[in-house]
Write a protein that holds these residues in place. Sequence first.
Motif, PDB file in Angstrom:
ATOM      1  N   THR A 198       0.841  -1.198   0.000  1.00 17.63           N
ATOM      2  CA  THR A 198       0.000   0.000   0.000  1.00 17.63           C
ATOM      3  C   THR A 198       0.876   1.249   0.000  1.00 17.63           C
ATOM      4  OG1 THR A 198      -1.758  -1.172   1.180  1.00 17.63           O
ATOM      5  CG2 THR A 198      -1.831   1.233   1.205  1.00 17.63           C
ATOM      6  N   ALA A 199       1.931   1.239   0.810  1.00 20.04           N
ATOM      7  CA  ALA A 199       2.871   2.368   0.832  1.00 20.04           C
ATOM      8  C   ALA A 199       3.537   2.540  -0.529  1.00 20.04           C
ATOM      9  CB  ALA A 199       3.923   2.138   1.916  1.00 20.04           C
ATOM     10  N   PHE A 200       3.900   1.437  -1.174  1.00 22.19           N
ATOM     11  CA  PHE A 200       4.525   1.506  -2.498  1.00 22.19           C
ATOM     12  C   PHE A 200       3.594   2.183  -3.499  1.00 22.19           C
ATOM     13  CE2 PHE A 200       5.366  -0.085  -6.729  1.00 22.19           C
ATOM     14  CZ  PHE A 200       6.744  -0.009  -6.834  1.00 22.19           C
ATOM     15  N   ILE A 201       2.316   1.820  -3.481  1.00 29.32           N
ATOM     16  CA  ILE A 201       1.350   2.405  -4.417  1.00 29.32           C
ATOM     17  C   ILE A 201       1.225   3.906  -4.197  1.00 29.32           C
ATOM     18  CG2 ILE A 201      -1.114   2.470  -5.008  1.00 29.32           C
ATOM     19  CD1 ILE A 201      -1.147  -0.578  -4.402  1.00 29.32           C
ATOM     20  N   PHE A 202       1.142   4.348  -2.940  1.00 27.47           N
ATOM     21  CA  PHE A 202       0.953   5.769  -2.642  1.00 27.47           C
ATOM     22  C   PHE A 202       2.211   6.590  -2.905  1.00 27.47           C
ATOM     23  CE2 PHE A 202      -2.804   4.290  -0.309  1.00 27.47           C
ATOM     24  CZ  PHE A 202      -3.714   5.275  -0.673  1.00 27.47           C
ATOM     25  N   LEU A 203       3.364   5.944  -2.952  1.00 25.55           N
ATOM     26  CA  LEU A 203       4.599   6.667  -3.240  1.00 25.55           C
ATOM     27  C   LEU A 203       4.920   6.728  -4.731  1.00 25.55           C
ATOM     28  CD1 LEU A 203       6.953   5.363  -0.391  1.00 25.55           C
ATOM     29  CD2 LEU A 203       5.975   7.658  -0.612  1.00 25.55           C
ATOM     30  N   THR A 204       4.454   5.752  -5.496  1.00 23.50           N
ATOM     31  CA  THR A 204       4.826   5.708  -6.913  1.00 23.50           C
ATOM     32  C   THR A 204       3.778   6.313  -7.845  1.00 23.50           C
ATOM     33  OG1 THR A 204       3.954   3.433  -7.023  1.00 23.50           O
ATOM     34  CG2 THR A 204       6.331   3.701  -6.674  1.00 23.50           C
ATOM     35  N   LEU A 205       2.529   5.982  -7.676  1.00 26.62           N
ATOM     36  CA  LEU A 205       1.514   6.472  -8.617  1.00 26.62           C
ATOM     37  C   LEU A 205       1.391   7.999  -8.623  1.00 26.62           C
ATOM     38  CD1 LEU A 205      -1.330   3.785  -8.318  1.00 26.62           C
ATOM     39  CD2 LEU A 205       0.454   4.001 -10.050  1.00 26.62           C
ATOM     40  N   VAL A 277      -6.236  -6.774  -7.708  1.00 28.43           N
ATOM     41  CA  VAL A 277      -6.179  -5.310  -7.733  1.00 28.43           C
ATOM     42  C   VAL A 277      -4.775  -4.826  -7.349  1.00 28.43           C
ATOM     43  CG1 VAL A 277      -7.081  -3.200  -6.683  1.00 28.43           C
ATOM     44  CG2 VAL A 277      -8.630  -5.073  -7.268  1.00 28.43           C
ATOM     45  N   PHE A 278      -4.188  -5.418  -6.319  1.00 29.62           N
ATOM     46  CA  PHE A 278      -2.851  -5.033  -5.883  1.00 29.62           C
ATOM     47  C   PHE A 278      -1.813  -5.310  -6.970  1.00 29.62           C
ATOM     48  CE2 PHE A 278      -1.770  -3.924  -1.387  1.00 29.62           C
ATOM     49  CZ  PHE A 278      -3.024  -3.445  -1.053  1.00 29.62           C
ATOM     50  N   TYR A 279      -1.962  -6.423  -7.643  1.00 28.46           N
ATOM     51  CA  TYR A 279      -1.001  -6.773  -8.694  1.00 28.46           C
ATOM     52  C   TYR A 279      -0.926  -5.668  -9.742  1.00 28.46           C
ATOM     53  CZ  TYR A 279       0.117 -11.627  -7.587  1.00 28.46           C
ATOM     54  OH  TYR A 279       0.623 -12.751  -7.017  1.00 28.46           O
ATOM     55  N   ILE A 280      -2.072  -5.250 -10.233  1.00 27.99           N
ATOM     56  CA  ILE A 280      -2.098  -4.283 -11.334  1.00 27.99           C
ATOM     57  C   ILE A 280      -1.619  -2.916 -10.876  1.00 27.99           C
ATOM     58  CG2 ILE A 280      -3.633  -3.091 -12.946  1.00 27.99           C
ATOM     59  CD1 ILE A 280      -5.325  -5.673 -13.031  1.00 27.99           C
ATOM     60  N   LEU A 281      -2.034  -2.469  -9.685  1.00 27.32           N
ATOM     61  CA  LEU A 281      -1.627  -1.151  -9.188  1.00 27.32           C
ATOM     62  C   LEU A 281      -0.120  -1.074  -8.932  1.00 27.32           C
ATOM     63  CD1 LEU A 281      -4.533  -0.293  -6.702  1.00 27.32           C
ATOM     64  CD2 LEU A 281      -4.127   0.658  -8.981  1.00 27.32           C
ATOM     65  N   VAL A 282       0.445  -2.095  -8.323  1.00 31.79           N
ATOM     66  CA  VAL A 282       1.876  -2.081  -8.036  1.00 31.79           C
ATOM     67  C   VAL A 282       2.685  -2.150  -9.324  1.00 31.79           C
ATOM     68  CG1 VAL A 282       3.762  -3.329  -6.917  1.00 31.79           C
ATOM     69  CG2 VAL A 282       1.588  -3.033  -5.725  1.00 31.79           C
ATOM     70  N   ALA A 283       2.235  -2.946 -10.277  1.00 31.91           N
ATOM     71  CA  ALA A 283       2.939  -3.019 -11.561  1.00 31.91           C
ATOM     72  C   ALA A 283       2.917  -1.670 -12.263  1.00 31.91           C
ATOM     73  CB  ALA A 283       2.294  -4.087 -12.450  1.00 31.91           C
ATOM     74  N   ALA A 284       1.784  -0.973 -12.196  1.00 28.60           N
ATOM     75  CA  ALA A 284       1.687   0.360 -12.801  1.00 28.60           C
ATOM     76  C   ALA A 284       2.648   1.335 -12.137  1.00 28.60           C
ATOM     77  CB  ALA A 284       0.249   0.874 -12.697  1.00 28.60           C
ATOM     78  N   GLY A 285       2.751   1.283 -10.807  1.00 25.61           N
ATOM     79  CA  GLY A 285       3.665   2.175 -10.108  1.00 25.61           C
ATOM     80  C   GLY A 285       5.119   1.915 -10.453  1.00 25.61           C
ATOM     81  N   ALA A 286       5.497   0.653 -10.560  1.00 23.25           N
ATOM     82  CA  ALA A 286       6.884   0.304 -10.858  1.00 23.25           C
ATOM     83  C   ALA A 286       7.275   0.746 -12.262  1.00 23.25           C
ATOM     84  CB  ALA A 286       7.086  -1.201 -10.696  1.00 23.25           C
TER      85      ALA A 286
END
Length: 514
Positions: A198-205, A277-286
């Motif tokens: 969750t922290a990764f998503i909020f820092l990258t997107l 849902v987590f898979y797609i969001l984290v991949a988008a952020g990376a």
Amino acid sequence: MKFARTKSIDAILATAEKKALHRTLGAFQLTLFGIGCVIGTGIFVLTAAGAQKAGPGLMLAFAIAGAICIVAALCYAEIASMLPVAGSAYTYTYTVMGELLAWTVGWALILEYAVAASAVSVGWSGYFTGTILNQFFGIELPAYLASAPLALGGTPGGFINLPAVVIALLATWLLMIGTTESARVNAVLVLIKVTALTAFIFLTLPSDQFSTANFNPFLPAGIFGGFGSGVGAVGAAATIFFAYVGFDAVSTAAEETKNPQRNVPIGLIGSLLFCTVFYILVAAGAVGTIGGQPIMGPGGIPFPAGSEELARQCALPQYTQALVCSNEALAHVLRQIGFGTIGNLLGIAAFIALPSVILILLFGQTRIFFVMSRDGLLPEGLSKIHPKWKTPYVVTALTGAAVAFAAAFLPVGKLADIANAGTLYAFMMVAIAVMMLRNSEPNRQRSFKTPALWLVGPATIAGCLFLFFNLPYEAMLVLPAWGALGLLIYFAYGYRASHVGRGIVEAPADLPLA
């Protein structure tokens, strides 16, 4: 479509009750079991391998794999609520299609669970050596102790992945202690994992470095990389599909579940939807922050993930910081965009939480072996339950040793592809079993019924075949070769020792046998 010996649903349920595992798990614990296995394998471990196959199309790959898993999960939910016993696809096949095909499914599940556990052990090793040892203690573990040999897809100078061996054996020890203790540890690890991602998503997107330009070209290797190539969005989906094996592990825990008719479907579908849902969001952020283009080989085709050629390219200065070359992809992304401290914390989270994935994969594998032994197809000594721990400790120890050996000498990408060959076969057989049971047992109580089975069942079969034929050639060849070895063992031992074959079929006295 039945092949010789079968065992009725009533007989299977009766056998499970006579030599049963202790029921301790509820719906929440089962959902956490699924989340614990799914979140981690694909995101923490396979992000780099998936990007090397598909580039930014990794997001599409997650969606493709997730869609196939959703229809498969619906089939699993119906049959698991009817047969709330250990054994998963093996048991379901036994009662519907017979012992021979059930054996092939159980044998294939070894590729699904044990090989996948080895793959995640290798992924954990990357975070341990890259974050814990390197970033915090300034220790560079010698290459010969931190990687598989180069000839097998490891890094130059590699000989054995010692950290992967250690974590596999530790997870084995924890499983031998007891299921309830394992579930409690898993709940804590899942919380750590979800918080970190969750922290990764909020820092990258929302990051200033997030750019849509990093998604261009979105499909550098195309949607279909070609039959047997293992690249492109579909090739990546075929690889990362093994990350979704968590919902299958939920069904293997049915015999240890309270009110399984209600709780197993909740655990299966709930964990899968949450994780996709987590898979797609984290991949988008990376990909959106540091890019995720693959390293291309001759003819504009990406070098195979886990290959010797890719390992040599990643050693070159211009590629050392690429996403596709990282052994700790998400921590690496955060360091690259200026969140080094948080990146290290995420590396710690992966270091702490990835063992939950190994734990559940080992859990699933040992329960498959347990039931095959209980049916007489494997030596019955394997199904011995420890008097104090109440777990199948013999088969757990043997499985853990095999997992540690594979983790020592093979890289994560190749292990994932091999695991998927068995996974896809098992999922396909479950879909067939559900459709056959609708015809043969129309009046049997079903706590959960797969909606639109006329569509969902064939879609599961087609999806599994579709992904199987988009695996690399060598991964496709593993399944028939492994299956041939399994058949030799079956006809040399299992066929004669089978309880059903010897007329030992336990069922309530007032119910007919198969």
